[in-house]
Write a protein that holds these residues in place. Sequence first.
Motif, PDB file in Angstrom:
ATOM      1  N   ASP A 104      -3.045   2.864  -5.893  1.00  0.00           N
ATOM      2  CA  ASP A 104      -3.916   1.601  -5.320  1.00  0.00           C
ATOM      3  C   ASP A 104      -2.950   0.541  -4.873  1.00  0.00           C
ATOM      4  O   ASP A 104      -2.178   0.167  -5.582  1.00  0.00           O
ATOM      5  CB  ASP A 104      -4.975   1.375  -6.525  1.00  0.00           C
ATOM      6  CG  ASP A 104      -6.129   2.499  -6.573  1.00  0.00           C
ATOM      7  OD1 ASP A 104      -5.949   3.171  -5.904  1.00  0.00           O
ATOM      8  OD2 ASP A 104      -6.763   2.317  -7.782  1.00  0.00           O
ATOM      9  N   ARG A 105      -3.666  -0.303  -4.161  1.00  0.00           N
ATOM     10  CA  ARG A 105      -2.894  -1.469  -3.624  1.00  0.00           C
ATOM     11  C   ARG A 105      -3.647  -2.831  -4.161  1.00  0.00           C
ATOM     12  O   ARG A 105      -4.874  -2.687  -3.695  1.00  0.00           O
ATOM     13  CB  ARG A 105      -2.709  -1.572  -2.085  1.00  0.00           C
ATOM     14  CG  ARG A 105      -1.547  -0.582  -1.714  1.00  0.00           C
ATOM     15  CD  ARG A 105      -1.465  -0.768  -0.158  1.00  0.00           C
ATOM     16  NE  ARG A 105      -0.396   0.086   0.415  1.00  0.00           N
ATOM     17  CZ  ARG A 105      -0.137   1.477   0.087  1.00  0.00           C
ATOM     18  NH1 ARG A 105      -1.503   1.935   0.464  1.00  0.00           N
ATOM     19  NH2 ARG A 105       0.943   1.944   0.900  1.00  0.00           N
ATOM     20  N   VAL A 106      -3.231  -3.412  -4.871  1.00  0.00           N
ATOM     21  CA  VAL A 106      -3.619  -4.817  -5.511  1.00  0.00           C
ATOM     22  C   VAL A 106      -2.905  -5.906  -4.991  1.00  0.00           C
ATOM     23  O   VAL A 106      -1.863  -6.082  -4.715  1.00  0.00           O
ATOM     24  CB  VAL A 106      -3.805  -4.680  -6.863  1.00  0.00           C
ATOM     25  CG1 VAL A 106      -4.749  -3.498  -7.610  1.00  0.00           C
ATOM     26  CG2 VAL A 106      -2.363  -4.717  -7.507  1.00  0.00           C
ATOM     27  N   MET A 107      -3.726  -7.211  -4.759  1.00  0.00           N
ATOM     28  CA  MET A 107      -2.978  -8.583  -4.497  1.00  0.00           C
ATOM     29  C   MET A 107      -2.921  -9.263  -5.738  1.00  0.00           C
ATOM     30  O   MET A 107      -3.779  -9.795  -6.426  1.00  0.00           O
ATOM     31  CB  MET A 107      -3.882  -9.140  -3.538  1.00  0.00           C
ATOM     32  CG  MET A 107      -3.304 -10.485  -3.043  1.00  0.00           C
ATOM     33  SD  MET A 107      -2.153 -10.215  -2.011  1.00  0.00           S
ATOM     34  CE  MET A 107      -2.726  -9.644  -0.539  1.00  0.00           C
ATOM     35  N   LEU A 108      -1.724  -9.638  -5.930  1.00  0.00           N
ATOM     36  CA  LEU A 108      -0.983 -10.414  -7.129  1.00  0.00           C
ATOM     37  C   LEU A 108      -0.733 -11.615  -6.566  1.00  0.00           C
ATOM     38  O   LEU A 108      -0.583 -11.944  -5.276  1.00  0.00           O
ATOM     39  CB  LEU A 108      -0.161  -9.814  -7.748  1.00  0.00           C
ATOM     40  CG  LEU A 108      -0.244  -8.479  -8.371  1.00  0.00           C
ATOM     41  CD1 LEU A 108       0.705  -7.734  -8.985  1.00  0.00           C
ATOM     42  CD2 LEU A 108      -1.727  -8.547  -9.478  1.00  0.00           C
ATOM     43  N   TYR A 109      -0.106 -12.563  -7.513  1.00  0.00           N
ATOM     44  CA  TYR A 109       0.512 -13.887  -6.872  1.00  0.00           C
ATOM     45  C   TYR A 109       1.755 -13.701  -6.113  1.00  0.00           C
ATOM     46  O   TYR A 109       1.766 -14.658  -5.154  1.00  0.00           O
ATOM     47  CB  TYR A 109       0.714 -14.729  -8.102  1.00  0.00           C
ATOM     48  CG  TYR A 109      -0.231 -15.302  -8.923  1.00  0.00           C
ATOM     49  CD1 TYR A 109      -1.105 -16.329  -8.195  1.00  0.00           C
ATOM     50  CD2 TYR A 109      -0.721 -14.977 -10.087  1.00  0.00           C
ATOM     51  CE1 TYR A 109      -2.322 -16.703  -8.856  1.00  0.00           C
ATOM     52  CE2 TYR A 109      -1.912 -15.297 -10.810  1.00  0.00           C
ATOM     53  CZ  TYR A 109      -2.653 -16.399 -10.018  1.00  0.00           C
ATOM     54  OH  TYR A 109      -3.660 -16.701 -10.666  1.00  0.00           O
ATOM     55  N   GLU A 110       2.237 -12.689  -6.390  1.00  0.00           N
ATOM     56  CA  GLU A 110       3.594 -12.393  -5.763  1.00  0.00           C
ATOM     57  C   GLU A 110       3.239 -11.783  -4.301  1.00  0.00           C
ATOM     58  O   GLU A 110       4.322 -11.480  -3.550  1.00  0.00           O
ATOM     59  CB  GLU A 110       4.414 -11.472  -6.635  1.00  0.00           C
ATOM     60  CG  GLU A 110       5.041 -12.000  -7.974  1.00  0.00           C
ATOM     61  CD  GLU A 110       3.775 -11.978  -9.009  1.00  0.00           C
ATOM     62  OE1 GLU A 110       3.072 -11.207  -8.691  1.00  0.00           O
ATOM     63  OE2 GLU A 110       4.246 -12.256 -10.185  1.00  0.00           O
TER      64      GLU A 110
END
Length: 223
Positions: free
Chosen positions: A36-42
């Motif tokens: 899965d692809r998740v959006m983090l601060y980085e």
Amino acid sequence: MRHLDPSSSSGAAAPISGSPSCGLSSTCEPAGVRVDRVMLYEGLREVEIIEDCHCEAKMSWCVRVPSLKTYHSETPYESVIDAGKCVGSKGAPEGFSCVPTKFDSTLIETPNKVELIQTVAQCKLMEGCYRIPYVEYHYEITYNDDGVKVESLREIDVGRCLGSCTSGSRCLLRSASDLGECLLWAEGQGNACVPQDYESHTFLSQHGQIRTVLAITSCLCQS
């Protein structure tokens, strides 16, 4: 009033055995992984979620085995690829590791564009801490002499640090009849093989943002 004997209850838990669930000749390993692809601060990151496990025989030599990964699960773009992994060499000398030495790539469709997924093609027993090639692909925007925007796929060898780092022998007690056999090992995994130097690659991403990718140029052992 009737009293029930807890030991005779059908809901009583079975005694827990101290033996490994897969036996001494096998290990419990992932049988299927969902990416899965998740959006983090980085930024956007990939997360691997183990969906199933199985017992995998311990190998006495270094070999590549299948490792199935599912991308874009439960969508029209769902793809299952064999990413491969390196296992084995349970009797390898201290300081040696079974690691990838050759990679390949597989093309999959995504909701936006096609994507190249890097896979393990070959494994080998290697000694020490060292850098291996590891290629990533990034969409890059450039402009030609006429000011026309050109989108291309840029290949960057970001590298990886693999191998093992040991500070001397961790054997505390050896067999009197066979000095090559260690009867008692010290706890701990030794030092870590980590990046030492980097070089940066800066380009304009497909979203029009300046992006910098760091590539490993050398590795070293570090506590």
